[in-house]
Design a protein around this motif. Structure first.
Motif, PDB file in Angstrom:
ATOM      1  N   SER A 247      36.551  31.215  43.627  1.00 52.91           N
ATOM      2  CA  SER A 247      37.155  32.077  44.609  1.00 52.91           C
ATOM      3  C   SER A 247      36.144  33.007  44.840  1.00 52.91           C
ATOM      4  O   SER A 247      35.465  33.439  43.635  1.00 52.91           O
ATOM      5  CB  SER A 247      38.873  32.532  44.792  1.00 52.91           C
ATOM      6  OG  SER A 247      38.051  33.093  42.609  1.00 52.91           O
ATOM      7  N   LEU A 248      35.858  33.848  45.868  1.00 51.56           N
ATOM      8  CA  LEU A 248      34.489  35.195  46.199  1.00 51.56           C
ATOM      9  C   LEU A 248      34.876  35.913  45.883  1.00 51.56           C
ATOM     10  O   LEU A 248      35.976  36.350  46.433  1.00 51.56           O
ATOM     11  CB  LEU A 248      34.283  34.478  47.301  1.00 51.56           C
ATOM     12  CG  LEU A 248      33.060  33.220  47.394  1.00 51.56           C
ATOM     13  CD1 LEU A 248      32.643  32.717  48.375  1.00 51.56           C
ATOM     14  CD2 LEU A 248      32.593  32.357  45.796  1.00 51.56           C
ATOM     15  N   SER A 249      34.702  37.332  44.827  1.00 48.58           N
ATOM     16  CA  SER A 249      35.308  38.217  45.462  1.00 48.58           C
ATOM     17  C   SER A 249      35.044  38.910  46.309  1.00 48.58           C
ATOM     18  O   SER A 249      34.124  38.914  47.287  1.00 48.58           O
ATOM     19  CB  SER A 249      34.805  38.607  43.508  1.00 48.58           C
ATOM     20  OG  SER A 249      32.649  39.286  43.942  1.00 48.58           O
ATOM     21  N   TYR A 250      35.494  40.003  46.504  1.00 48.29           N
ATOM     22  CA  TYR A 250      35.255  41.067  47.792  1.00 48.29           C
ATOM     23  C   TYR A 250      35.958  42.157  47.968  1.00 48.29           C
ATOM     24  O   TYR A 250      36.748  42.630  46.440  1.00 48.29           O
ATOM     25  CB  TYR A 250      35.904  40.365  48.427  1.00 48.29           C
ATOM     26  CG  TYR A 250      36.554  41.222  49.598  1.00 48.29           C
ATOM     27  CD1 TYR A 250      35.437  41.593  50.781  1.00 48.29           C
ATOM     28  CD2 TYR A 250      37.020  42.456  50.118  1.00 48.29           C
ATOM     29  CE1 TYR A 250      35.321  41.504  51.973  1.00 48.29           C
ATOM     30  CE2 TYR A 250      37.967  43.060  51.276  1.00 48.29           C
ATOM     31  CZ  TYR A 250      36.402  43.062  52.249  1.00 48.29           C
ATOM     32  OH  TYR A 250      36.660  44.226  53.545  1.00 48.29           O
ATOM     33  N   SER A 251      34.999  43.177  47.764  1.00 49.56           N
ATOM     34  CA  SER A 251      35.154  44.535  47.404  1.00 49.56           C
ATOM     35  C   SER A 251      34.377  45.212  48.903  1.00 49.56           C
ATOM     36  O   SER A 251      33.762  44.656  49.490  1.00 49.56           O
ATOM     37  CB  SER A 251      34.994  44.703  45.863  1.00 49.56           C
ATOM     38  OG  SER A 251      33.583  44.806  46.279  1.00 49.56           O
TER      39      SER A 251
END
Length: 251
Positions: A247-251
């Protein structure tokens, strides 16, 4: 002429926990920085493939701690026909977080035993809720031949790459007479939601194939490793090994 930054023991140990000495020996300073100066998520799997009587492979995931024992067995083996029917590959998906929602995603595969067939293998990645930034794709094949580490590089606009909106793959013709093969593709990926994911796979040609045949696929969740969906006439020419995801972090 600018100075070259020395690799500290801490940095080397961090790199060595992921990559082989051969791969580290040809890394650029920029590559080293990516993996030592950013938060890196590492997902790896070790697969054992057993060839069936009809030439296809059945894969099982095995304990990564067995890697050294397998390599040692390969070095002392006489490489008889029965030994050739079993393959071992370690596939690693690396996510280096470059900045908020921007990632350097790498699919890195190491052969623990030199493959019998050396033709066009495919390394590919697929993304969900994310975009591969075009022009940042790279590919690399590392191997030993005549006692030295050698490599082949692949460009983002070369004839060996196949791009799609949801990922890309690179066909790499394993160098005849080479050993200790490693392949790698990487790209910058922009996450676009909290559900962003990256998937990686390595598909080995179990018989000789042409470049065109190796590129007869779509990037799809329905494909091998949840990434590569080969054309019907081509899929049986590849080993169908499973892949790995992160999973790839997103902000």
């Amino acid at each position: 002429m600018g100075s070259v930054k020395a690799t500290t023991e801490e940095d080397y140990n961090k790199l060595r926990s992921i990559f082989s000495d051969a791969r580290i020996s040809i890394m650029t300073e920029e590559e080293k920085d990516i993996y030592t100066e950013n938060d890196v998520t590492v997902e790896e799997k070790l697969y054992k493939g057993t060839q069936t009587t009809n030439g296809t492979y059945i894969y099982e995931e095995i304990d990564p701690s067995l890697e050294d024992d397998i390599r040692e067995s390969a070095e002392v083996s006489t490489l008889d026909d029965s030994f050739h029917q079993t393959t071992y590959k370690k596939i690693t998906l690396l996510d280096a977080e470059l900045s908020s929602s921007l990632h350097r995603v790498t699919v890195y595969t190491q052969w623990l035993i030199t493959p019998v067939t050396q033709s066009y293998d495919v390394t590919a990645m697929r993304v969900e809720d994310a975009n591969v930034i075009d022009g940042t794709q790279t590919g690399l094949q590392v191997y030993r031949k005549n006692g030295t580490v050698q490599s082949v590089s692949y460009s983002p606009n070369g004839t060996n790459i196949r791009k799609s909106d949801n990922g890309f793959g690179i066909s790499m013709n394993l160098v005849n007479g080479g050993t200790n093969f490693e392949t790698e593709i990487a790209a910058n990926v922009q996450a676009t939601s909290q559900y962003a994911m990256a998937y990686g796979t390595y598909q080995h040609a179990v018989t000789d194939v042409t470049l065109d045949e190796s590129q007869s696929y779509f990037i799809s969740h329905n494909g091998f490793g949840d990434v590569v969906n080969f054309a019907t006439g081509v899929q049986n020419k590849y080993d169908g090994m499973a892949g790995v995801s992160v999973s790839l972090s997103y902000s």
